[in-house]
Design an enzyme around this catalytic site. Structure first.
Site, short mmCIF file in Angstrom:
data_model
loop_
_atom_site.label_atom_id
_atom_site.label_comp_id
_atom_site.label_asym_id
_atom_site.label_seq_id
_atom_site.Cartn_x
_atom_site.Cartn_y
_atom_site.Cartn_z
N ASP A 142 0.87 -1.18 0.00
CA ASP A 142 0.00 0.00 0.00
C ASP A 142 0.90 1.23 0.00
O ASP A 142 1.76 1.39 0.88
CB ASP A 142 -0.89 0.00 1.24
CG ASP A 142 -1.70 1.29 1.34
OD1 ASP A 142 -2.52 1.53 0.45
OD2 ASP A 142 -1.50 2.05 2.32
N ASP A 194 1.35 5.16 0.37
CA ASP A 194 0.69 6.32 0.98
C ASP A 194 1.61 7.54 0.85
O ASP A 194 2.23 7.97 1.81
CB ASP A 194 0.37 6.02 2.44
CG ASP A 194 -0.45 7.12 3.10
OD1 ASP A 194 -0.83 8.08 2.40
OD2 ASP A 194 -0.71 7.02 4.31
N GLU A 206 2.09 11.24 0.66
CA GLU A 206 1.41 12.48 1.04
C GLU A 206 2.38 13.67 0.97
O GLU A 206 3.05 13.96 1.95
CB GLU A 206 0.82 12.35 2.44
CG GLU A 206 -0.19 11.19 2.56
CD GLU A 206 -0.86 11.13 3.93
OE1 GLU A 206 -0.99 12.18 4.60
OE2 GLU A 206 -1.23 10.04 4.34
N TYR A 228 -11.55 12.11 5.68
CA TYR A 228 -11.63 12.60 7.05
C TYR A 228 -10.68 13.79 7.20
O TYR A 228 -9.92 14.09 6.29
CB TYR A 228 -11.25 11.49 8.04
CG TYR A 228 -10.11 10.62 7.60
CD1 TYR A 228 -8.78 11.02 7.75
CD2 TYR A 228 -10.35 9.38 7.02
CE1 TYR A 228 -7.72 10.23 7.34
CE2 TYR A 228 -9.30 8.57 6.60
CZ TYR A 228 -7.99 9.00 6.77
OH TYR A 228 -6.95 8.21 6.35
#
Length: 223
Positions: free
Chosen positions: A42, A44, A46, A121
């Site tokens: 995965d 991620d 950012e 979120y």
């Protein structure tokens, strides 16, 4: 194996910047997942091109290099899968704002991954000046005009970029923000802290000091 995150995305731009670096990264991931019997990777990051924590390296080419990094990972995982007689999963964590979608190639990325985990979120939080909803299902018309994003709007933006619905996985917050000194929804506050759901359920929901409300337009319960 999840790689990256808010605090650990500093060097993704460097990793993705050349074919040799992308291949080195992919082989490193393969080494870990085969050593520990994991079922995939995965990613991620950012974030590509702009945003993220202080110190994150950015390049304009991150947009294309992000796709190339995913392609290198997909090819490496598929090669290993053929050897092992199984399929290894590749997924990414993705922001829900249009700004993020403009910094990647959404359709190309979706063709390479099994899942896109949407970070639906922290639309609002302690870093702002007024109390607002963490993850409003729908945008509101009664709140401040500065930022009216929502879960629905975020998902729709991905769909409109040609990403198949079956690849989208909705990330939901199992926590809320306690705004101290706010004087109500949209009020200025003194400080704010994150409160996990088990504490909300144990300490706040049963308390007579708090009134349970629901914002009909946003689809959000709050105290």
């Amino acid at each position: 194996l999840s790689v990256g995150g808010w605090d650990e995305s500093t060097y993704f731009s460097d990793v993705a910047s050349s074919s040799a670096r992308r291949e080195t990264f992919a082989q490193s991931c393969l080494s870990l997942i085969t050593r520990y019997g994991l079922d995939g990777v995965d990613l991620d990051w950012e974030y590509p091109v702009s945003g993220g924590a202080a110190g994150v390296i950015h390049r304009p080419r991150d947009r294309e290099n992000f796709t190339l990094l995913l392609r290198t990972l997909r090819q490496a995982l598929d090669r290993q899968g053929r050897k092992d007689g199984r399929r290894y999963v590749l997924s990414i964590a993705g922001a829900v704002g249009s700004g993020y979608l403009n910094c990647i190639e959404p359709r190309a990325a979706a063709e390479l991954v099994d899942h896109v985990f949407l970070m639906a979120y922290d639309f609002h939080g302690p870093w702002e000046t007024r109390a607002d909803f963490n993850a409003p299902l729908y945008a509101t018309t009664d709140g401040p005009t500065r930022y009216r994003a929502s879960v629905d709007g975020g998902v729709t933006a991905w769909l409109e970029r040609g990403v198949p619905a079956e690849k989208l996985v909705l990330g939901m917050p199992l926590y809320g923000y306690l705004y101290q000194g706010a004087g109500g929804l949209y009020g200025a506050f003194d400080k704010a802290v994150s409160v996990p759901w088990d504490k909300v359920k144990r300490d706040y929901l049963p308390s007579a000091a708090y009134r349970q409300l629901r914002h009909r337009e946003a689809g959000v319960p709050y105290l």
